[in-house]
Design a protein around this motif. Sequence first.
Motif, PDB file in Angstrom:
ATOM      1  N   ASN A 103       0.849  -1.194   0.000  1.00  0.00           N
ATOM      2  CA  ASN A 103       0.000   0.000   0.000  1.00  0.00           C
ATOM      3  C   ASN A 103       0.881   1.238   0.000  1.00  0.00           C
ATOM      4  OD1 ASN A 103       0.686   0.523   2.901  1.00  0.00           O
ATOM      5  ND2 ASN A 103      -0.529  -1.352   3.177  1.00  0.00           N
ATOM      6  N   GLN A 104       0.242   2.389  -0.143  1.00  0.00           N
ATOM      7  CA  GLN A 104       0.975   3.646  -0.276  1.00  0.00           C
ATOM      8  C   GLN A 104       1.558   4.146   1.040  1.00  0.00           C
ATOM      9  OE1 GLN A 104      -1.665   6.406  -2.209  1.00  0.00           O
ATOM     10  NE2 GLN A 104      -1.437   5.432  -4.211  1.00  0.00           N
ATOM     11  N   SER A 105       1.216   3.523   2.140  1.00  0.00           N
ATOM     12  CA  SER A 105       1.786   3.932   3.421  1.00  0.00           C
ATOM     13  C   SER A 105       3.236   3.477   3.581  1.00  0.00           C
ATOM     14  CB  SER A 105       0.946   3.370   4.572  1.00  0.00           C
ATOM     15  OG  SER A 105       0.945   1.939   4.548  1.00  0.00           O
ATOM     16  N   ASP A 106       3.645   2.504   2.768  1.00  0.00           N
ATOM     17  CA  ASP A 106       5.038   2.047   2.795  1.00  0.00           C
ATOM     18  C   ASP A 106       5.935   3.155   2.269  1.00  0.00           C
ATOM     19  OD1 ASP A 106       7.565   0.710   2.115  1.00  0.00           O
ATOM     20  OD2 ASP A 106       6.455  -1.145   2.495  1.00  0.00           O
ATOM     21  N   GLN A 107       7.040   3.396   2.944  1.00  0.00           N
ATOM     22  CA  GLN A 107       7.953   4.474   2.547  1.00  0.00           C
ATOM     23  C   GLN A 107       8.531   4.249   1.160  1.00  0.00           C
ATOM     24  OE1 GLN A 107      11.211   5.033   5.233  1.00  0.00           O
ATOM     25  NE2 GLN A 107      11.999   6.846   4.189  1.00  0.00           N
ATOM     26  N   ASP A 109       7.061   3.279  -1.360  1.00  0.00           N
ATOM     27  CA  ASP A 109       6.125   3.648  -2.416  1.00  0.00           C
ATOM     28  C   ASP A 109       6.533   4.961  -3.078  1.00  0.00           C
ATOM     29  OD1 ASP A 109       3.336   3.282  -3.710  1.00  0.00           O
ATOM     30  OD2 ASP A 109       3.267   5.318  -2.917  1.00  0.00           O
ATOM     31  N   SER A 110       7.143   5.864  -2.301  1.00  0.00           N
ATOM     32  CA  SER A 110       7.608   7.137  -2.879  1.00  0.00           C
ATOM     33  C   SER A 110       8.750   6.910  -3.859  1.00  0.00           C
ATOM     34  CB  SER A 110       8.052   8.086  -1.762  1.00  0.00           C
ATOM     35  OG  SER A 110       9.137   7.526  -1.031  1.00  0.00           O
TER      36      SER A 110
END
Length: 338
Positions: A103-107, A109-110
């Motif tokens: 998910n996008q909460s994983d660092q 992901d940026s």
Amino acid sequence: MWAASCLASCCASCACEACKGVARGISRRSARIAYCGLFTLSLLLAWLLRDFAGPLLEKIPWINTFTHTPSKEWFGTQAVLRVSFGNFLFFAIFALLMIGVKNQSDQRDSWHHDGWMVKFILWCTLIILMFFLPNGVLNVYGQVSRFGSGLFLLVQVVILLDFTHNWNEAWVAKDEQFWYIALLVVSLFCYLASFVVSGFLFHWFTPTGHDCQLNLFFIITTLVLVLGFAIISLHPQVNGSLLPAAVIALYCTYICYSALSSEPHNYECNGLHNHVKAVSIGTLVMGMLTTLLSVVYSAVRAGSSTTFLSPPSSPRAGIPGFIPKISGLLRCFSKLLF
């Protein structure tokens, strides 16, 4: 002069900021577009270097290590392999970095969505570094990539099946006679085109007076598969339709043509040797378009749907009817063989 210099500097700065803004906007909306853009750029770069980088590669001592200089085609192949290897390393690095990101909460992901200037520099650096590698490394990569290309062809078939399945479901869902007739017409057209192309393959690649048993084997095998797909798709256990089978049949016929047309132009069974340049360019463009469309479609489908290419055990899996139809098709095919 000073005013003109300031104006040019301001314009360059504005253009740079505009490009950065567009890149940020694209990355926020979809990193898939940017990744597909890099992939497209790699295809075009490989094409250009294949045709024009030969004289330059001849002057590089760790590439041209031969007493007798190889042909221009050899250096073109080397250029393509080095661009391909650099591109492979770039995407492999990011694929490994993204393992476990859900998910996008994983660092991390940026890292996937941002930093496109750094990514582009890394991509260019990797491709440039590949031209400093010795030939032995590239020879190993070339042999491995043969198996990788075969695997990619299978992936293309799965992608094509997914596309035609959705196409078929969309027209069937309309539940109108016009769309049922349209499905039948498209299916018949694909089969007709497949048989017509097969006829040309017999004419071009099995000329009379020459022993072309291998070419004959490939063409007949393709026709057998075309008929087999049609029979299996209509089997009650598969519960399929003719459209996916017809499109796959046409695709297999194209793959057969692509393979046979790549035979050496001085090979006696290659009936297109008089038009080798036009055939080579046409096959190359068609192959590039097929590859690009497959990559773009898979990127869009995988990013917009949580079901595409998900493992069967995953809670995200479950393209309605698609996976069961594939498994049923495989069971029927195994029964026909054994």
